[in-house]
Design an enzyme around this catalytic site. Structure first.
Site, PDB file in Angstrom:
ATOM      1  N   ASP A 216     -11.383  -7.493  -3.709  1.00 34.13           N
ATOM      2  CA  ASP A 216     -12.427  -7.194  -2.717  1.00 34.13           C
ATOM      3  C   ASP A 216     -13.806  -7.625  -3.233  1.00 34.13           C
ATOM      4  O   ASP A 216     -14.169  -7.341  -4.378  1.00 34.13           O
ATOM      5  CB  ASP A 216     -12.480  -5.694  -2.439  1.00 34.13           C
ATOM      6  CG  ASP A 216     -11.163  -5.111  -1.979  1.00 34.13           C
ATOM      7  OD1 ASP A 216     -10.112  -5.572  -2.446  1.00 34.13           O
ATOM      8  OD2 ASP A 216     -11.186  -4.176  -1.170  1.00 34.13           O
ATOM      9  N   HIS A 218     -16.520  -7.414  -0.628  1.00 34.97           N
ATOM     10  CA  HIS A 218     -17.252  -6.471   0.221  1.00 34.97           C
ATOM     11  C   HIS A 218     -18.742  -6.762   0.342  1.00 34.97           C
ATOM     12  O   HIS A 218     -19.582  -5.881   0.143  1.00 34.97           O
ATOM     13  CB  HIS A 218     -17.042  -5.041  -0.283  1.00 34.97           C
ATOM     14  CG  HIS A 218     -15.836  -4.372   0.306  1.00 34.97           C
ATOM     15  ND1 HIS A 218     -15.641  -4.234   1.671  1.00 34.97           N
ATOM     16  CD2 HIS A 218     -14.746  -3.811  -0.284  1.00 34.97           C
ATOM     17  CE1 HIS A 218     -14.500  -3.596   1.890  1.00 34.97           C
ATOM     18  NE2 HIS A 218     -13.927  -3.336   0.723  1.00 34.97           N
ATOM     19  N   ASP A 245     -10.916  -8.357   2.271  1.00 31.68           N
ATOM     20  CA  ASP A 245     -12.118  -7.517   2.240  1.00 31.68           C
ATOM     21  C   ASP A 245     -13.317  -8.280   1.688  1.00 31.68           C
ATOM     22  O   ASP A 245     -13.959  -7.873   0.722  1.00 31.68           O
ATOM     23  CB  ASP A 245     -11.870  -6.226   1.460  1.00 31.68           C
ATOM     24  CG  ASP A 245     -11.087  -5.202   2.285  1.00 31.68           C
ATOM     25  OD1 ASP A 245     -10.538  -5.577   3.340  1.00 31.68           O
ATOM     26  OD2 ASP A 245     -11.011  -4.040   1.873  1.00 31.68           O
ATOM     27  N   ASP A 248     -18.178  -6.223   5.028  1.00 35.41           N
ATOM     28  CA  ASP A 248     -18.384  -4.789   5.246  1.00 35.41           C
ATOM     29  C   ASP A 248     -18.918  -4.100   3.987  1.00 35.41           C
ATOM     30  O   ASP A 248     -18.672  -4.523   2.869  1.00 35.41           O
ATOM     31  CB  ASP A 248     -17.115  -4.075   5.725  1.00 35.41           C
ATOM     32  CG  ASP A 248     -16.847  -4.284   7.205  1.00 35.41           C
ATOM     33  OD1 ASP A 248     -17.795  -4.628   7.927  1.00 35.41           O
ATOM     34  OD2 ASP A 248     -15.691  -4.093   7.637  1.00 35.41           O
ATOM     35  N   ARG A 249     -19.615  -3.001   4.228  1.00 41.14           N
ATOM     36  CA  ARG A 249     -20.234  -2.148   3.215  1.00 41.14           C
ATOM     37  C   ARG A 249     -21.405  -2.848   2.528  1.00 41.14           C
ATOM     38  O   ARG A 249     -22.542  -2.425   2.656  1.00 41.14           O
ATOM     39  CB  ARG A 249     -19.207  -1.630   2.202  1.00 41.14           C
ATOM     40  CG  ARG A 249     -18.135  -0.749   2.838  1.00 41.14           C
ATOM     41  CD  ARG A 249     -17.320  -0.021   1.768  1.00 41.14           C
ATOM     42  NE  ARG A 249     -16.225   0.738   2.334  1.00 41.14           N
ATOM     43  CZ  ARG A 249     -16.311   1.983   2.779  1.00 41.14           C
ATOM     44  NH1 ARG A 249     -17.471   2.596   2.773  1.00 41.14           N
ATOM     45  NH2 ARG A 249     -15.256   2.596   3.260  1.00 41.14           N
ATOM     46  N   ASN A 275      -7.819  -5.358   5.184  1.00 37.62           N
ATOM     47  CA  ASN A 275      -7.934  -4.415   6.297  1.00 37.62           C
ATOM     48  C   ASN A 275      -9.337  -4.429   6.918  1.00 37.62           C
ATOM     49  O   ASN A 275      -9.516  -4.010   8.066  1.00 37.62           O
ATOM     50  CB  ASN A 275      -7.570  -2.995   5.850  1.00 37.62           C
ATOM     51  CG  ASN A 275      -8.491  -2.469   4.770  1.00 37.62           C
ATOM     52  OD1 ASN A 275      -8.643  -3.093   3.716  1.00 37.62           O
ATOM     53  ND2 ASN A 275      -9.098  -1.327   5.005  1.00 37.62           N
ATOM     54  N   HIS A 276     -10.332  -4.938   6.187  1.00 42.60           N
ATOM     55  CA  HIS A 276     -11.687  -5.012   6.745  1.00 42.60           C
ATOM     56  C   HIS A 276     -11.950  -6.298   7.518  1.00 42.60           C
ATOM     57  O   HIS A 276     -13.049  -6.463   8.050  1.00 42.60           O
ATOM     58  CB  HIS A 276     -12.733  -4.811   5.651  1.00 42.60           C
ATOM     59  CG  HIS A 276     -13.009  -3.371   5.366  1.00 42.60           C
ATOM     60  ND1 HIS A 276     -14.019  -2.663   5.972  1.00 42.60           N
ATOM     61  CD2 HIS A 276     -12.360  -2.491   4.563  1.00 42.60           C
ATOM     62  CE1 HIS A 276     -14.001  -1.407   5.545  1.00 42.60           C
ATOM     63  NE2 HIS A 276     -13.002  -1.282   4.688  1.00 42.60           N
ATOM     64  N   HIS A 324      -3.188  -8.036   0.102  1.00 41.65           N
ATOM     65  CA  HIS A 324      -4.365  -7.181  -0.018  1.00 41.65           C
ATOM     66  C   HIS A 324      -3.990  -5.722  -0.273  1.00 41.65           C
ATOM     67  O   HIS A 324      -4.506  -5.081  -1.183  1.00 41.65           O
ATOM     68  CB  HIS A 324      -5.224  -7.261   1.245  1.00 41.65           C
ATOM     69  CG  HIS A 324      -6.406  -6.340   1.182  1.00 41.65           C
ATOM     70  ND1 HIS A 324      -7.495  -6.605   0.387  1.00 41.65           N
ATOM     71  CD2 HIS A 324      -6.657  -5.140   1.771  1.00 41.65           C
ATOM     72  CE1 HIS A 324      -8.374  -5.621   0.494  1.00 41.65           C
ATOM     73  NE2 HIS A 324      -7.879  -4.724   1.322  1.00 41.65           N
ATOM     74  N   ARG A 372      -5.074   7.356   3.125  1.00 40.81           N
ATOM     75  CA  ARG A 372      -6.024   6.758   4.071  1.00 40.81           C
ATOM     76  C   ARG A 372      -5.704   7.105   5.518  1.00 40.81           C
ATOM     77  O   ARG A 372      -6.513   6.861   6.410  1.00 40.81           O
ATOM     78  CB  ARG A 372      -5.998   5.226   3.935  1.00 40.81           C
ATOM     79  CG  ARG A 372      -6.326   4.710   2.563  1.00 40.81           C
ATOM     80  CD  ARG A 372      -6.121   3.201   2.494  1.00 40.81           C
ATOM     81  NE  ARG A 372      -6.199   2.674   1.148  1.00 40.81           N
ATOM     82  CZ  ARG A 372      -7.309   2.227   0.558  1.00 40.81           C
ATOM     83  NH1 ARG A 372      -8.443   2.246   1.230  1.00 40.81           N
ATOM     84  NH2 ARG A 372      -7.294   1.767  -0.672  1.00 40.81           N
ATOM     85  N   HIS A 399      -7.741  -3.802  -2.653  1.00 39.51           N
ATOM     86  CA  HIS A 399      -7.809  -2.688  -1.704  1.00 39.51           C
ATOM     87  C   HIS A 399      -8.356  -1.384  -2.282  1.00 39.51           C
ATOM     88  O   HIS A 399      -8.748  -0.497  -1.537  1.00 39.51           O
ATOM     89  CB  HIS A 399      -6.402  -2.475  -1.132  1.00 39.51           C
ATOM     90  CG  HIS A 399      -6.304  -1.627   0.097  1.00 39.51           C
ATOM     91  ND1 HIS A 399      -7.229  -1.657   1.128  1.00 39.51           N
ATOM     92  CD2 HIS A 399      -5.345  -0.718   0.484  1.00 39.51           C
ATOM     93  CE1 HIS A 399      -6.843  -0.816   2.083  1.00 39.51           C
ATOM     94  NE2 HIS A 399      -5.710  -0.241   1.719  1.00 39.51           N
TER      95      HIS A 399
END
Length: 470
Positions: A216, A218, A245, A248-249, A275-276, A324, A372, A399
């Protein structure tokens, strides 16, 4: 007012005429069938079957407007009659009205969840609608001219070059934006390349050559630049896989994704979906807001479409499986099952695709619920069986944030790698990447610390409600 006896007689006569119409339809005498269905309707207009049957006869004659009218009448007579929606959806599909067709096949799926043909048509419509939205999104900027005063990176001609990417990366480092025209060119070309790939991509690393896997990122653009400082820019001799990923964030997600996509246009990197890379996550965790702020609304659909084209997993030299999230709620999943996944959609809430993107390892054997709320937790015995059944040696996944940037679990058969150090400016973790060298593919893990970035806080573009709890 007709008597009950007359009504019953009409119903019986209408049914006899319907059977004659069906015979004409089977004999491909569609005009005759329409005439006969019309007679049946005149005798008994409250039978949805007659309207739906006449609709399909109109469809066979390519009289799609009449087919839609008849199918709509069938639905009015019986709102739960699935064939009414199916016939109308088929006519809409034939006319290229994909959004309308999508609504009809969604209704068929709701009424008849096990109808395989409707499921297939629904997927076709979903793909067509996504493609339509993507094409609508890219239509406007095509005509945009690059202003004379624009001094940023430029793509000369049809191909992304290393000089362009270096200039773009340097501009991003200095918080300059890329012109929309070039951003669209990168997104469009990336989509074309990703669409041509299978859901599981096989990677061949020749003996003596190496390959780098990152987890990730991110939206931590300045840490991405640091990875390239430490390990070299992507090239034919220095290929990378970024394992989902990307966005995001972190508040430099656009810079990250355009850089990775630009390198993808030049081919030295592989990209896995995380997943993002989904609308629901992007809406909440910042990427959608960042795209709107830095580019425009039209890009939101464009990126969503490209994310649906990302492969779900990779295998290096038939030995290392890279994904991932993780593994599955059932044993016996073969690589061929992953290759067969129709990935061109938003991630579902269950099934193989969902589990590939969302699952996590657990220390104890067996399987358990996911912390999750999506996917599952799987133990070392699950990992071992999956590797044995597919003649593989190792699972690499991402992840999850890890203090050292990585963690080795399941008797050395599973490695988590995470490449966003000091995640969200508060976790204090290291980042890591893995270098594999052929032929033995022994994982060489490199860790690194976070580097400074401009004073833009993580989640700066996230959903306002979510930021209240950050």
């Amino acid at each position: 007012m007709p008597s009950m006896e007359t009504e019953n007689s009409n119903v019986l006569r209408a049914e006899e005429i319907k059977l004659l119409a069906n015979e004409a339809f089977k004999a491909h005498k569609y005009s005759q069938a329409i005439d006969l269905y019309t007679q049946a309707i005149e005798l008994h207009s409250e039978n949805a079957v007659y309207w739906a049957n006449r609709a399909i006869a109109h469809t066979r004659l390519e009289e799609y407007g009449s087919a839609i009218q008849d199918a709509s009448r069938a639905i009015e007579v019986d709102p739960k009659y699935s064939k009414g929606y199916y016939r109308r959806g088929a006519a809409h599909l034939a006319m290229g009205k994909f959004k309308e067709a999508l609504k009809d096949f969604q209704q068929v799926k709701k009424i008849c969840p096990n109808d395989l043909d409707a499921t297939k048509k629904l997927k076709e419509c979903e793909k067509a609608v996504m493609k339509l939205k993507f094409e609508e999104a890219i239509a406007v900027p095509e005509s945009e001219k690059v202003e004379p005063q624009y001094d940023g990176a430029r793509i000369e001609g049809d191909f992304v070059t290393l000089n362009f990417v270096k200039k773009m990366m340097d501009d991003f480092r200095n918080q300059k934006f890329l012109h929309k025209r070039y951003a669209f060119q990168i997104v469009l070309q990336t989509r074309e390349m990703l669409c041509a790939l299978p859901s599981l991509v096989d990677i061949n690393i020749p003996d003596g050559k190496h390959f780098t896997v990152c987890g990730d990122v991110h939206g931590q653009y300045y840490d991405l630049l640091n990875i390239f400082e430490l390990n070299g820019l992507p090239s034919e001799d220095n290929p990378y896989l970024f394992n989902g990923d990307f966005v995001d964030r972190g508040s430099f997600s656009l810079e990250v994704i355009l850089t990775l996509f630009a390198f993808k246009c030049m081919s030295p990197i592989y990209l896995s979906r995380g997943n993002h890379e989904s609308k629901s996550m992007n809406k909440i965790y910042g990427f959608e807001g960042e795209v709107r702020s830095k580019l425009s609304d039209t890009f939101v659909e464009a990126f969503a479409e490209v994310f649906c084209c990302l492969p779900l997993a990779h295998v290096i030299n038939e030995k290392v499986f890279i994904v991932h999230g993780g593994l599955f709620s059932v044993d016996g999943v073969k690589l061929s099952d992953i290759r067969a996944i129709d990935r061109f959609c938003e991630p579902p809430e269950e099934g193989l695709m969902c589990e590939l993107l969302w699952s996590d390892p657990q220390p104890q054997p067996g399987r358990g619920p996911s912390k999750r709320g999506v996917g599952l937790s799987f133990g070392g015995d699950v990992t071992k069986r999956f590797l044995q059944e597919n003649k593989l040696d190792l699972v690499v996944r991402s992840h999850e944030v890890k203090d050292e940037g990585y963690e080795i679990e399941h008797d050395g058969k599973l490695i988590t790698v995470f490449s966003a150090p000091n995640y969200c400016d508060q976790m204090g973790n290291k980042g890591a990447f893995i270098r594999f060298e052929a032929p033995n593919l022994k994982p060489n893990i490199v860790t690194f610390s976070a580097v400074p970035h401009p004073d833009v806080k993580p989640m700066a573009y996230a959903n306002n409600f979510l930021r209240m709890f950050s």
